[in-house]
Design a protein around this motif. Structure first.
Motif, PDB file in Angstrom:
ATOM      1  N   ALA A 123     -16.637  11.137  -8.645  1.00 19.60           N
ATOM      2  CA  ALA A 123     -17.538  10.642  -9.664  1.00 19.60           C
ATOM      3  C   ALA A 123     -18.966  10.550  -7.856  1.00 19.60           C
ATOM      4  CB  ALA A 123     -18.031   9.582  -9.603  1.00 19.60           C
ATOM      5  N   ASP A 124     -19.853  11.609  -7.382  1.00 15.60           N
ATOM      6  CA  ASP A 124     -20.364  11.548  -6.036  1.00 15.60           C
ATOM      7  C   ASP A 124     -21.238  10.732  -6.666  1.00 15.60           C
ATOM      8  OD1 ASP A 124     -18.434  13.077  -5.172  1.00 15.60           O
ATOM      9  OD2 ASP A 124     -19.224  15.252  -5.566  1.00 15.60           O
ATOM     10  N   ILE A 125     -21.520   9.694  -5.651  1.00 11.47           N
ATOM     11  CA  ILE A 125     -22.457   8.807  -6.789  1.00 11.47           C
ATOM     12  C   ILE A 125     -23.311   8.636  -5.145  1.00 11.47           C
ATOM     13  CG2 ILE A 125     -20.910   7.665  -7.892  1.00 11.47           C
ATOM     14  CD1 ILE A 125     -21.070   5.260  -6.425  1.00 11.47           C
ATOM     15  N   VAL A 126     -24.875   7.789  -5.783  1.00  9.34           N
ATOM     16  CA  VAL A 126     -25.346   7.129  -4.343  1.00  9.34           C
ATOM     17  C   VAL A 126     -25.747   5.822  -5.336  1.00  9.34           C
ATOM     18  CG1 VAL A 126     -28.019   7.224  -3.633  1.00  9.34           C
ATOM     19  CG2 VAL A 126     -26.471   9.451  -4.000  1.00  9.34           C
ATOM     20  N   ILE A 127     -26.167   4.581  -4.251  1.00  6.92           N
ATOM     21  CA  ILE A 127     -25.929   3.404  -4.523  1.00  6.92           C
ATOM     22  C   ILE A 127     -27.809   3.135  -3.834  1.00  6.92           C
ATOM     23  CG2 ILE A 127     -25.740   1.525  -4.280  1.00  6.92           C
ATOM     24  CD1 ILE A 127     -22.267   1.605  -3.999  1.00  6.92           C
ATOM     25  N   SER A 128     -28.163   2.613  -5.059  1.00 11.28           N
ATOM     26  CA  SER A 128     -29.906   2.567  -4.082  1.00 11.28           C
ATOM     27  C   SER A 128     -30.008   1.524  -2.922  1.00 11.28           C
ATOM     28  CB  SER A 128     -30.035   2.095  -5.605  1.00 11.28           C
ATOM     29  OG  SER A 128     -32.049   1.660  -4.673  1.00 11.28           O
ATOM     30  N   GLY A 129     -30.349   1.569  -2.331  1.00 11.48           N
ATOM     31  CA  GLY A 129     -30.666   1.036  -1.674  1.00 11.48           C
ATOM     32  C   GLY A 129     -29.525   0.530  -0.350  1.00 11.48           C
ATOM     33  N   HIS A 130     -28.319   1.394  -0.237  1.00  6.71           N
ATOM     34  CA  HIS A 130     -27.349   1.228   0.269  1.00  6.71           C
ATOM     35  C   HIS A 130     -26.395   2.882   1.040  1.00  6.71           C
ATOM     36  CE1 HIS A 130     -25.327  -2.888  -1.212  1.00  6.71           C
ATOM     37  NE2 HIS A 130     -26.505  -2.027  -2.194  1.00  6.71           N
ATOM     38  N   THR A 131     -26.276   2.856   2.053  1.00  2.00           N
ATOM     39  CA  THR A 131     -25.975   4.042   2.381  1.00  2.00           C
ATOM     40  C   THR A 131     -24.911   4.251   2.445  1.00  2.00           C
ATOM     41  OG1 THR A 131     -24.139   2.659   4.321  1.00  2.00           O
ATOM     42  CG2 THR A 131     -26.733   2.665   4.940  1.00  2.00           C
ATOM     43  N   THR A 132     -24.301   5.591   2.713  1.00  2.00           N
ATOM     44  CA  THR A 132     -23.139   6.060   2.294  1.00  2.00           C
ATOM     45  C   THR A 132     -22.418   5.586   3.018  1.00  2.00           C
ATOM     46  OG1 THR A 132     -23.103   7.930   4.230  1.00  2.00           O
ATOM     47  CG2 THR A 132     -23.843   8.233   1.689  1.00  2.00           C
ATOM     48  N   LYS A 133     -22.457   5.276   3.807  1.00  2.00           N
ATOM     49  CA  LYS A 133     -20.790   4.268   4.722  1.00  2.00           C
ATOM     50  C   LYS A 133     -21.207   3.164   3.697  1.00  2.00           C
ATOM     51  CE  LYS A 133     -18.949   1.844   9.324  1.00  2.00           C
ATOM     52  NZ  LYS A 133     -20.357   1.418  10.280  1.00  2.00           N
ATOM     53  N   SER A 134     -22.139   2.457   3.342  1.00  2.00           N
ATOM     54  CA  SER A 134     -21.807   0.917   2.585  1.00  2.00           C
ATOM     55  C   SER A 134     -20.731   1.240   1.029  1.00  2.00           C
ATOM     56  CB  SER A 134     -23.312   0.592   2.740  1.00  2.00           C
ATOM     57  OG  SER A 134     -23.117  -0.729   1.425  1.00  2.00           O
ATOM     58  N   ALA A 135     -21.448   2.813   0.612  1.00  2.00           N
ATOM     59  CA  ALA A 135     -20.797   3.009  -0.619  1.00  2.00           C
ATOM     60  C   ALA A 135     -19.172   3.471  -0.868  1.00  2.00           C
ATOM     61  CB  ALA A 135     -21.538   4.103  -1.219  1.00  2.00           C
ATOM     62  N   TYR A 136     -19.002   4.234   0.549  1.00  2.00           N
ATOM     63  CA  TYR A 136     -17.498   4.406   0.955  1.00  2.00           C
ATOM     64  C   TYR A 136     -16.947   2.913   0.939  1.00  2.00           C
ATOM     65  CZ  TYR A 136     -13.334   6.051   3.711  1.00  2.00           C
ATOM     66  OH  TYR A 136     -12.408   6.389   4.332  1.00  2.00           O
ATOM     67  N   GLN A 137     -17.003   1.680   1.765  1.00  2.00           N
ATOM     68  CA  GLN A 137     -16.323   0.442   2.114  1.00  2.00           C
ATOM     69  C   GLN A 137     -16.109  -0.249   1.115  1.00  2.00           C
ATOM     70  OE1 GLN A 137     -19.745  -0.920   4.993  1.00  2.00           O
ATOM     71  NE2 GLN A 137     -18.250  -1.169   6.419  1.00  2.00           N
ATOM     72  N   LEU A 138     -17.311  -0.322  -0.446  1.00  2.00           N
ATOM     73  CA  LEU A 138     -17.511  -0.582  -1.586  1.00  2.00           C
ATOM     74  C   LEU A 138     -16.255   0.176  -2.226  1.00  2.00           C
ATOM     75  CD1 LEU A 138     -20.933  -1.619  -2.424  1.00  2.00           C
ATOM     76  CD2 LEU A 138     -19.376  -3.115  -2.099  1.00  2.00           C
ATOM     77  N   GLY A 139     -15.919   1.108  -2.265  1.00  2.00           N
ATOM     78  CA  GLY A 139     -15.497   1.959  -2.689  1.00  2.00           C
ATOM     79  C   GLY A 139     -13.437   1.500  -2.335  1.00  2.00           C
ATOM     80  N   GLU A 140     -13.736   1.070  -0.668  1.00  2.00           N
ATOM     81  CA  GLU A 140     -11.879   1.068  -0.139  1.00  2.00           C
ATOM     82  C   GLU A 140     -11.672  -0.725  -1.481  1.00  2.00           C
ATOM     83  OE1 GLU A 140     -11.730   1.372   4.337  1.00  2.00           O
ATOM     84  OE2 GLU A 140     -13.132   0.535   3.657  1.00  2.00           O
ATOM     85  N   ARG A 141     -12.219  -1.024  -2.129  1.00  2.00           N
ATOM     86  CA  ARG A 141     -12.016  -2.202  -2.529  1.00  2.00           C
ATOM     87  C   ARG A 141     -12.471  -2.246  -4.186  1.00  2.00           C
ATOM     88  NH1 ARG A 141     -15.832  -6.660  -1.798  1.00  2.00           N
ATOM     89  NH2 ARG A 141     -17.782  -6.243  -0.993  1.00  2.00           N
ATOM     90  N   SER A 142     -12.610  -1.439  -4.523  1.00  2.00           N
ATOM     91  CA  SER A 142     -12.279  -0.935  -5.457  1.00  2.00           C
ATOM     92  C   SER A 142     -11.729  -0.083  -6.847  1.00  2.00           C
ATOM     93  CB  SER A 142     -14.335  -0.936  -5.866  1.00  2.00           C
ATOM     94  OG  SER A 142     -14.804  -1.824  -5.845  1.00  2.00           O
ATOM     95  N   GLY A 143     -10.634  -0.338  -5.997  1.00  2.00           N
ATOM     96  CA  GLY A 143      -9.317   0.802  -6.413  1.00  2.00           C
ATOM     97  C   GLY A 143      -9.587   2.091  -6.581  1.00  2.00           C
ATOM     98  N   MET A 144     -10.553   2.453  -5.449  1.00  2.93           N
ATOM     99  CA  MET A 144     -11.196   3.941  -5.552  1.00  2.93           C
ATOM    100  C   MET A 144      -9.550   4.081  -4.770  1.00  2.93           C
ATOM    101  SD  MET A 144     -12.930   3.993  -7.526  1.00  2.93           S
ATOM    102  CE  MET A 144     -14.512   3.656  -7.980  1.00  2.93           C
ATOM    103  N   SER A 145      -8.498   5.422  -5.259  1.00  2.00           N
ATOM    104  CA  SER A 145      -7.884   6.489  -3.827  1.00  2.00           C
ATOM    105  C   SER A 145      -8.380   7.481  -3.039  1.00  2.00           C
ATOM    106  CB  SER A 145      -6.759   6.304  -5.264  1.00  2.00           C
ATOM    107  OG  SER A 145      -6.764   7.090  -6.199  1.00  2.00           O
ATOM    108  N   GLY A 146      -9.281   7.514  -4.385  1.00  2.80           N
ATOM    109  CA  GLY A 146     -10.385   9.602  -2.862  1.00  2.80           C
ATOM    110  C   GLY A 146     -11.789   8.898  -2.045  1.00  2.80           C
ATOM    111  N   LEU A 147     -11.492   8.884  -1.626  1.00  2.00           N
ATOM    112  CA  LEU A 147     -12.760   8.406  -0.893  1.00  2.00           C
ATOM    113  C   LEU A 147     -13.410  10.089  -0.046  1.00  2.00           C
ATOM    114  CD1 LEU A 147     -12.590   4.238  -0.385  1.00  2.00           C
ATOM    115  CD2 LEU A 147     -14.358   5.628  -2.024  1.00  2.00           C
ATOM    116  N   GLU A 148     -14.124  10.631   0.109  1.00  2.00           N
ATOM    117  CA  GLU A 148     -14.851  11.456   1.101  1.00  2.00           C
ATOM    118  C   GLU A 148     -14.980  11.240   2.271  1.00  2.00           C
ATOM    119  OE1 GLU A 148     -16.790  16.486   0.319  1.00  2.00           O
ATOM    120  OE2 GLU A 148     -16.809  14.343  -0.996  1.00  2.00           O
ATOM    121  N   SER A 149     -15.416  11.504   3.200  1.00  2.00           N
ATOM    122  CA  SER A 149     -16.746  10.753   4.495  1.00  2.00           C
ATOM    123  C   SER A 149     -17.549  10.900   4.122  1.00  2.00           C
ATOM    124  CB  SER A 149     -16.331  11.981   5.361  1.00  2.00           C
ATOM    125  OG  SER A 149     -17.243  11.579   6.962  1.00  2.00           O
ATOM    126  N   TYR A 150     -17.879   9.914   4.930  1.00  2.00           N
ATOM    127  CA  TYR A 150     -19.287   9.320   4.208  1.00  2.00           C
ATOM    128  C   TYR A 150     -20.751   9.586   5.104  1.00  2.00           C
ATOM    129  CZ  TYR A 150     -18.140   6.289   8.740  1.00  2.00           C
ATOM    130  OH  TYR A 150     -17.913   5.255   9.608  1.00  2.00           O
TER     131      TYR A 150
END
Length: 256
Positions: free
Chosen positions: A202-229
């Protein structure tokens, strides 16, 4: 004209809060409740370390987004075996949702999990239609059958519920979920093994959060694929858990 009583379902209120009632001119008197989520899954009395079977598999799907406390190449194995990884993820889930933190799934934990479930099998804050291929193919035309795509999407929804919770319950917009092979080729001809074609991305946008913040959340949510933020959206996928030909961890921006 849309009937506001019909449009303000449980999912709408979960997304936008009880202010949606006032905005529609509806009463908010004490005692006005929401219809409970359908308890579609028949949980046993409890699940704990050493438990096995289909109920453990379902539990693992629903807590998969609680794989780690910090950036970690780890995920919850969905294998029907209640081991240390499932125990640790369950404790994180219980802590996040204000439950007793004992690593045992019982009535309170099951009620909390069922509250995240919608009657059609989707989750409280996401709809299957949000993940449909943008060419109108729904969940058809991918690299696996439509039923498998739908189940993969359901698993991703539960991971994204965890991301949303960790983001302070900020709404998440799905820019792109499943893509049919034809649609994926039309926009990214070179990405022949895009994980979107299996329903695990999924390609997502989190309201009020930067893509870097979203990337960091993915790092601890079991996401094994994370494209550059470095984009206006954040790509997340679960490639390591599936035998779809891209089983190495891919965190394009490294550990952030």
């Amino acid at each position: 004209m849309t009937d506001p009583h019909r449009s303000l379902d449980r999912r709408t209120l979960l997304r936008y809060g009880t202010g949606a009632l006032a905005g529609a001119g509806l009463a908010t008197a004490a005692g006005l409740g929401l219809a409970p989520a359908a308890a579609a899954y028949g949980w046993p009395a409890s699940l704990k370390q050493g438990s096995t079977g289909a109920a453990v598999t379902e539990l693992q799907i629903r807590i998969a987004g609680w794989a780690a406390d910090s950036a970690s190449h780890s995920y919850v194995a969905v294998d029907g075996q209640f081991g240390p990884g499932t125990y640790a993820a369950l404790r994180r889930y219980q802590s996040a949702y204000g439950l007793g933190v004992d690593g045992i799934a019982g009535p309170q934990t099951f009620a909390s999990l069922n509250a995240l479930e919608s009657s059609d099998g989707s989750t409280a804050h996401f709809e299957f239609s949000e993940f449909h291929s943008h060419d109108g193919a729904g969940f058809s035309g991918g690299k696996v059958g439509s039923a498998t795509v739908k189940e993969n999407v359901r698993k991703m929804m539960y991971k994204l519920e965890a991301v949303r919770k960790k983001a302070g319950n900020s709404p998440i917009t799905i820019n792109s979920g499943f893509r049919s092979v034809a649609y994926n080729t039309s926009i990214y001809g070179y990405a022949t093994n895009s994980q979107h074609q299996y329903g695990i991305a999924a390609d997502i946008v989190i309201s009020g959060h930067t893509t870097k913040s979203a990337y960091q959340l993915g790092e601890r949510s079991g996401m094994s694929g994370l494209e550059s933020y470095a984009h206006s959206w954040q790509h997340m996928d679960s490639r390591v858990e599936h035998a779809y030909g891209a089983q190495s961890w891919w965190w394009e921006s490294g550990t952030v």
